[in-house]
Scaffold this motif. Structure first.
Motif, mmCIF file in Angstrom:
data_model
loop_
_atom_site.group_PDB
_atom_site.id
_atom_site.type_symbol
_atom_site.label_atom_id
_atom_site.label_comp_id
_atom_site.label_asym_id
_atom_site.label_seq_id
_atom_site.Cartn_x
_atom_site.Cartn_y
_atom_site.Cartn_z
ATOM 1 N N UNK A 17 0.903 -1.144 -0.048
ATOM 2 C CA UNK A 17 -0.098 -0.021 0.006
ATOM 3 C C UNK A 17 0.860 1.216 -0.093
ATOM 4 N N UNK A 18 2.073 1.194 0.788
ATOM 5 C CA UNK A 18 2.811 2.302 0.859
ATOM 6 C C UNK A 18 3.555 2.617 -0.437
ATOM 7 N N UNK A 19 3.780 1.532 -1.164
ATOM 8 C CA UNK A 19 4.495 1.553 -2.513
ATOM 9 C C UNK A 19 3.512 2.071 -3.645
ATOM 10 N N UNK A 20 2.142 1.634 -3.481
ATOM 11 C CA UNK A 20 0.919 2.239 -4.305
ATOM 12 C C UNK A 20 0.962 3.715 -4.079
ATOM 13 N N UNK A 42 -0.362 -0.560 -12.719
ATOM 14 C CA UNK A 42 0.342 -1.341 -11.855
ATOM 15 C C UNK A 42 -0.315 -1.452 -10.422
ATOM 16 N N UNK A 43 -0.792 -0.542 -9.868
ATOM 17 C CA UNK A 43 -1.539 -0.644 -8.980
ATOM 18 C C UNK A 43 -2.520 -1.699 -8.810
ATOM 19 N N UNK A 44 -3.457 -1.533 -10.237
ATOM 20 C CA UNK A 44 -4.576 -2.540 -10.354
ATOM 21 C C UNK A 44 -4.101 -3.938 -10.374
ATOM 22 N N UNK A 89 -14.473 -1.126 -0.194
ATOM 23 C CA UNK A 89 -15.615 0.095 -0.833
ATOM 24 C C UNK A 89 -14.984 1.069 -1.432
ATOM 25 N N UNK A 90 -13.560 1.316 -1.085
ATOM 26 C CA UNK A 90 -12.951 2.762 -1.688
ATOM 27 C C UNK A 90 -11.793 2.395 -2.570
ATOM 28 N N UNK A 91 -10.790 1.715 -2.037
ATOM 29 C CA UNK A 91 -9.528 1.503 -2.687
ATOM 30 C C UNK A 91 -9.586 0.343 -4.069
ATOM 31 N N UNK A 92 -10.154 -0.485 -3.855
ATOM 32 C CA UNK A 92 -10.451 -1.500 -5.000
ATOM 33 C C UNK A 92 -11.110 -0.933 -6.111
ATOM 34 N N UNK A 93 -12.234 -0.351 -5.904
ATOM 35 C CA UNK A 93 -13.168 0.182 -7.051
ATOM 36 C C UNK A 93 -12.222 1.581 -7.518
ATOM 37 N N UNK A 94 -11.696 2.220 -6.590
ATOM 38 C CA UNK A 94 -10.786 3.442 -7.138
ATOM 39 C C UNK A 94 -9.869 2.831 -7.988
ATOM 40 N N UNK A 95 -9.163 1.794 -7.774
ATOM 41 C CA UNK A 95 -7.954 1.285 -8.688
ATOM 42 C C UNK A 95 -8.416 0.801 -9.979
ATOM 43 N N UNK A 118 -8.710 8.236 -3.282
ATOM 44 C CA UNK A 118 -7.996 6.982 -3.197
ATOM 45 C C UNK A 118 -6.760 7.440 -2.269
ATOM 46 N N UNK A 119 -6.342 8.460 -2.417
ATOM 47 C CA UNK A 119 -4.889 8.867 -1.798
ATOM 48 C C UNK A 119 -5.383 8.879 -0.294
#
Length: 149
Positions: A17-20, A42-44, A89-95, A118-119
């Motif tokens: 997560x920190x790398x993303x 890459x994040x996805x 609910x936030x990070x995966x859909x945002x990615x 997302x950030x």
């Protein structure tokens, strides 16, 4: 063995997560749209590493904490619920959204609004995972001290 798996999975999740997060910030500040697209893609793809790491950390943590009535265990459990909800609910859909938008070169207000969300969600998870790591290390010391004669 379970403790080692838990620690490894938790560390991997936090590092991922920190790398993303850092890659996103750096690409937004200093990169081109092509760089941003590469990072968002890459994040996805990185979710294939992050999701199993998070699930393993959560499952092993729940197992390790079973029966413990300490505040640190309750805090870790409560934080993991927030981390999981935030991720699903936030990070995966945002990615997914951001990768698709970036791949179609749609760098508009909606893209950047979702990027800010997302950030913020990512920073929240980094903070909560760091607190869980701190408490986990303290619990590990306590467990070792309890095993000594």
């Amino acid at each position: 063995m379970k403790t080692a798996i838990h620690a490894t999975a938790g560390t991997l999740a936090l590092a991922t997560i920190t790398t993303f997060w850092m890659s996103t910030v750096l690409s937004e500040l200093f990169g081109s749209h092509d760089t941003i697209t590469m990072v968002k893609t890459g994040v996805l793809y990185g979710m294939a590493l992050l999701i199993p790491a998070m699930a393993t950390a959560g499952a092993t943590g729940a197992s390790l904490g079973k029966g413990w009535k300490l505040p640190q265990v309750a805090n870790k459990s409560r934080r993991m619920k927030i981390i999981a909800a935030n991720g699903l609910l936030i990070l995966l859909p945002s990615a997914v959204f951001l990768a698709l938008r970036a791949q179609s070169s749609q760098f508009d207000t909606l893209f950047y609004t979702v990027q800010v969300i997302e950030l913020c969600a990512g920073l929240t998870n980094i903070t909560l995972l760091s607190l869980n790591m701190r408490d986990g290390l303290a619990l590990g010391k306590r467990r070792k001290a309890a095993k000594r004669p």
